[in-house]
Design a protein around this motif. Structure first.
Motif, PDB file in Angstrom:
ATOM      1  N   SER A  27       2.086   6.783   7.465  1.00 49.24           N
ATOM      2  CA  SER A  27       3.055   5.720   7.190  1.00 49.24           C
ATOM      3  C   SER A  27       4.274   5.867   8.090  1.00 49.24           C
ATOM      4  CB  SER A  27       3.488   5.759   5.724  1.00 49.24           C
ATOM      5  OG  SER A  27       4.432   4.732   5.456  1.00 49.24           O
ATOM      6  N   THR A  84      -2.991   5.062  -3.356  1.00 53.44           N
ATOM      7  CA  THR A  84      -3.980   6.036  -2.910  1.00 53.44           C
ATOM      8  C   THR A  84      -3.349   7.426  -3.009  1.00 53.44           C
ATOM      9  OG1 THR A  84      -4.938   4.453  -1.349  1.00 53.44           O
ATOM     10  CG2 THR A  84      -5.432   6.772  -0.975  1.00 53.44           C
ATOM     11  N   TYR A 125      -0.299   3.197   5.736  1.00 51.88           N
ATOM     12  CA  TYR A 125       0.200   2.629   4.492  1.00 51.88           C
ATOM     13  C   TYR A 125       1.639   2.167   4.671  1.00 51.88           C
ATOM     14  CZ  TYR A 125      -3.920   4.980   2.664  1.00 51.88           C
ATOM     15  OH  TYR A 125      -5.220   5.380   2.451  1.00 51.88           O
ATOM     16  N   ASP A 126       2.063   1.276   3.776  1.00 51.79           N
ATOM     17  CA  ASP A 126       3.437   0.783   3.844  1.00 51.79           C
ATOM     18  C   ASP A 126       4.448   1.897   3.544  1.00 51.79           C
ATOM     19  OD1 ASP A 126       2.546  -1.804   4.397  1.00 51.79           O
ATOM     20  OD2 ASP A 126       2.409  -2.327   2.277  1.00 51.79           O
ATOM     21  N   THR A 184       0.841  -1.200   0.000  1.00 49.69           N
ATOM     22  CA  THR A 184       0.000   0.000   0.000  1.00 49.69           C
ATOM     23  C   THR A 184       0.874   1.248   0.000  1.00 49.69           C
ATOM     24  OG1 THR A 184      -0.158  -0.036   2.426  1.00 49.69           O
ATOM     25  CG2 THR A 184      -1.890  -1.167   1.175  1.00 49.69           C
ATOM     26  N   ILE A 217       0.739   5.611  -0.385  1.00 49.42           N
ATOM     27  CA  ILE A 217      -0.078   6.824  -0.454  1.00 49.42           C
ATOM     28  C   ILE A 217       0.747   7.982  -1.001  1.00 49.42           C
ATOM     29  CG2 ILE A 217       0.371   7.400   1.993  1.00 49.42           C
ATOM     30  CD1 ILE A 217      -2.598   8.601   1.871  1.00 49.42           C
TER      31      ILE A 217
END
Length: 239
Positions: free
Chosen positions: A141, A78, A115-116, A53, A55
Motif C-alpha cells: 500500500s 484482508t 491495497y488502499d 481495500t 490489509i
C-alpha cells in the motif's frame, strides 16, 4: 525464515493453541480490552473514508482485522501473518475476511495486489529488521498506518527488561524519532504522528479504571503523552 523469526512465530502459535487466541484478545483482562479499544479507535481515525481495500499486516488471530470490518463493513479486509495456527483460527472465526500466511520480511509471500490502506499494528517490535518491514509494506500500500508501543516511555523500557511475557515474545519498543526515520528511509512521508492511551496491557483492574477515567485529559497534554503514553500512531504515505 530466520531462526529468530521462527522462534517468535512458534511462541505466538503456542499462545493461540493454549488460549484459543492471543492472551491480550481472548478472554482478556479489562486493561487489555481498553488498551486494544483505544488502538482500534486510533486506527479507524486514520483510515481514509474513501478506502475500499484494507490489509491488516500481521493479523494474528484476526481480532483486529474484524474490528476494522465491524466499523467498515463496506470495505474489503484482508489479513496475513506468519503464524499459521493463528491464521487458521482467524479464518475459521471470521470467514467474511480473507486471511493468508505471509511474512512481512519476505515479499514473495505477499498477496499479489496493492491495497488502499495497510495497517501494521503491534508488529514491528517483534521483528529483527523493522526498516525492511516498513519498506516492504510499501509494496502492499502507498498509505500505511503504524501502531507501536511508545519507546519514548521510560517505564515501558524497564518493563521490557523485566517482564517474562515481553522477554519471551522478544518485544522491544522504538522511539518516535526512530520510527519516523525508518519511514523516511523506506520512502514514506509521515503525515500524522500521535501518542495515545495510558492503560497498559495486563494491568490491575482498579488502577486500570482510574487511569482510563483520566485518559482523555491526559492525552491532551503533549509532553505527558509523548513520554508516558502507551502507543505511537503514525500515518505515512509514499513520497
Amino acid at each position: 525464515m530466520s531462526t529468530s523469526l521462527k522462534k517468535n512465530v512458534d511462541v505466538f502459535n503456542a499462545d493461540v493453541a493454549s488460549n484459543q487466541g492471543y492472551m491480550y484478545t481472548t478472554e482478556a483482562k479489562l486493561s487489555s480490552k481498553l488498551a486494544n479499544k483505544r488502538m482500534t479507535e486510533a486506527t479507524l481515525e486514520m483510515i481514509d473514508k474513501n478506502a475500499v481495500t484494507i490489509i491488516d499486516i500481521g493479523a494474528g488471530d484476526g481480532t483486529y482485522s474484524n474490528d476494522i470490518y465491524q466499523a467498515r463493513p463496506q470495505s474489503k479486509i484482508t489479513g496475513f501473518d506468519p503464524a499459521a495456527t493463528a491464521i487458521k483460527m482467524a479464518a475459521q472465526k471470521y470467514p467474511h475476511i480473507e486471511f493468508s500466511v505471509g511474512n512481512l520480511l519476505d515479499a514473495s509471500t505477499f498477496p499479489d495486489k496493492k491495497y488502499d490502506v495497510g495497517v501494521i499494528r503491534g508488529v514491528l517490535h517483534h521483528l529483527n529488521d523493522p526498516l525492511l518491514a516498513i519498506k516492504n509494506s510499501g509494496l502492499l500500500s502507498d498509505s500505511v498506518i503504524i501502531i507501536e508501543p511508545n519507546g519514548n516511555n521510560p517505564i515501558l523500557k524497564q518493563i521490557e527488561k523485566r517482564s517474562a511475557y515481553h522477554i519471551e515474545h522478544e518485544e522491544r519498543s522504538f522511539s518516535s524519532d526512530q520510527l519516523t526515520q525508518w519511514c523516511e528511509e523506506a520512502g514514506f512521508r509521515v503525515e500524522r504522528l500521535d501518542y495515545i492511551g495510558f492503560v497498559p496491557f495486563f494491568f490491575p483492574t482498579l488502577l486500570t479504571r482510574i487511569i482510563y477515567f483520566f485518559q482523555p485529559l491526559m492525552e491532551k497534554i503533549h509532553p505527558l503523552k509523548k513520554y508516558f503514553g502507551a502507543q505511537i500512531v503514525i500515518l505515512c504515505r509514499k513520497k
